[in-house]
Design a protein around this motif. Structure first.
Motif, PDB file in Angstrom:
ATOM      1  N   MET A 105      -4.951  10.615  28.113  1.00 23.15           N
ATOM      2  CA  MET A 105      -6.139  10.253  28.859  1.00 23.15           C
ATOM      3  C   MET A 105      -6.540  11.426  29.747  1.00 23.15           C
ATOM      4  N   GLU A 106      -7.787  11.732  29.712  1.00 25.54           N
ATOM      5  CA  GLU A 106      -8.281  12.856  30.501  1.00 25.54           C
ATOM      6  C   GLU A 106      -8.821  12.354  31.845  1.00 25.54           C
ATOM      7  N   VAL A 107      -8.395  13.003  32.898  1.00 25.04           N
ATOM      8  CA  VAL A 107      -8.871  12.653  34.240  1.00 25.04           C
ATOM      9  C   VAL A 107     -10.040  13.565  34.564  1.00 25.04           C
ATOM     10  N   THR A 108     -11.207  12.969  34.719  1.00 21.52           N
ATOM     11  CA  THR A 108     -12.416  13.739  35.003  1.00 21.52           C
ATOM     12  C   THR A 108     -12.893  13.466  36.426  1.00 21.52           C
ATOM     13  N   ASP A 109     -13.842  14.277  36.867  1.00 23.47           N
ATOM     14  CA  ASP A 109     -14.426  14.056  38.191  1.00 23.47           C
ATOM     15  C   ASP A 109     -15.123  12.705  38.242  1.00 23.47           C
ATOM     16  N   LYS A 110     -15.728  12.309  37.125  1.00 18.88           N
ATOM     17  CA  LYS A 110     -16.422  11.019  37.057  1.00 18.88           C
ATOM     18  C   LYS A 110     -15.421   9.873  37.266  1.00 18.88           C
ATOM     19  N   LEU A 111     -14.238   9.984  36.666  1.00 20.06           N
ATOM     20  CA  LEU A 111     -13.209   8.961  36.824  1.00 20.06           C
ATOM     21  C   LEU A 111     -12.743   8.892  38.277  1.00 20.06           C
ATOM     22  N   VAL A 112     -12.514  10.027  38.891  1.00 21.54           N
ATOM     23  CA  VAL A 112     -12.088  10.063  40.295  1.00 21.54           C
ATOM     24  C   VAL A 112     -13.174   9.473  41.185  1.00 21.54           C
ATOM     25  N   ASP A 113     -14.435   9.799  40.918  1.00 19.49           N
ATOM     26  CA  ASP A 113     -15.538   9.234  41.697  1.00 19.49           C
ATOM     27  C   ASP A 113     -15.612   7.721  41.523  1.00 19.49           C
ATOM     28  N   ASN A 114     -15.407   7.240  40.295  1.00 21.63           N
ATOM     29  CA  ASN A 114     -15.441   5.807  40.027  1.00 21.63           C
ATOM     30  C   ASN A 114     -14.300   5.095  40.771  1.00 21.63           C
ATOM     31  N   LEU A 115     -13.097   5.663  40.720  1.00 16.10           N
ATOM     32  CA  LEU A 115     -11.965   5.076  41.442  1.00 16.10           C
ATOM     33  C   LEU A 115     -12.206   5.087  42.946  1.00 16.10           C
ATOM     34  N   ALA A 116     -12.801   6.147  43.452  1.00 15.56           N
ATOM     35  CA  ALA A 116     -13.107   6.236  44.881  1.00 15.56           C
ATOM     36  C   ALA A 116     -14.117   5.158  45.271  1.00 15.56           C
ATOM     37  N   ALA A 117     -15.114   4.941  44.422  1.00 22.54           N
ATOM     38  CA  ALA A 117     -16.120   3.915  44.713  1.00 22.54           C
ATOM     39  C   ALA A 117     -15.494   2.528  44.681  1.00 22.54           C
ATOM     40  N   LEU A 118     -14.628   2.268  43.705  1.00 23.31           N
ATOM     41  CA  LEU A 118     -13.978   0.967  43.598  1.00 23.31           C
ATOM     42  C   LEU A 118     -13.069   0.687  44.787  1.00 23.31           C
ATOM     43  N   SER A 119     -12.422   1.737  45.295  1.00 22.00           N
ATOM     44  CA  SER A 119     -11.505   1.563  46.424  1.00 22.00           C
ATOM     45  C   SER A 119     -12.188   1.787  47.770  1.00 22.00           C
TER      46      SER A 119
END
Length: 96
Positions: A1-15
């Motif tokens: 699984m690739e960790v992208t900036d979009k994924l980090v931004d999505n996790l930040a928004a969810l949390s």
């Protein structure tokens, strides 16, 4: 699984967190390490291994519930830093 900036931004928004760019890169690195660890665990052959419910076979050792005498009120209040005739006095902790 690739960790992208979009994924980090999505996790930040969810949390409901916000990160600057340096923090995003650090979190991205940490997530990549965690995912690599889980992928490494998936390589282990667990054929014939029973799942564990507990890490040890020790069970809880409960004692019998026996009613015993209690300490008299005046004796319990002797060591209290602040006491009324019948109660412990404690500092107020809830402000209105």
């Amino acid at each position: 699984m690739e960790v992208t900036d979009k994924l980090v931004d999505n996790l930040a928004a969810l949390s409901r967190l916000s990160f600057n760019e340096a923090e995003k890169q650090e979190i991205k690195s940490d997530l990549e390490k965690m995912i690599a660890f889980v992928e490494k665990l998936q390589e282990v052959d667990t054929t014939g291994t029973e799942p564990l419910l507990h890490m040890t076979s020790v069970t809880d050792a409960f004692r019998e519930d026996v009613v015993k005498g209690s300490m008299p009120k005046n004796e319990a209040l002797k060591n209290a830093p602040l006491a009324d005739s019948d109660y412990f006095k404690v500092p107020k902790v809830i402000q209105k």
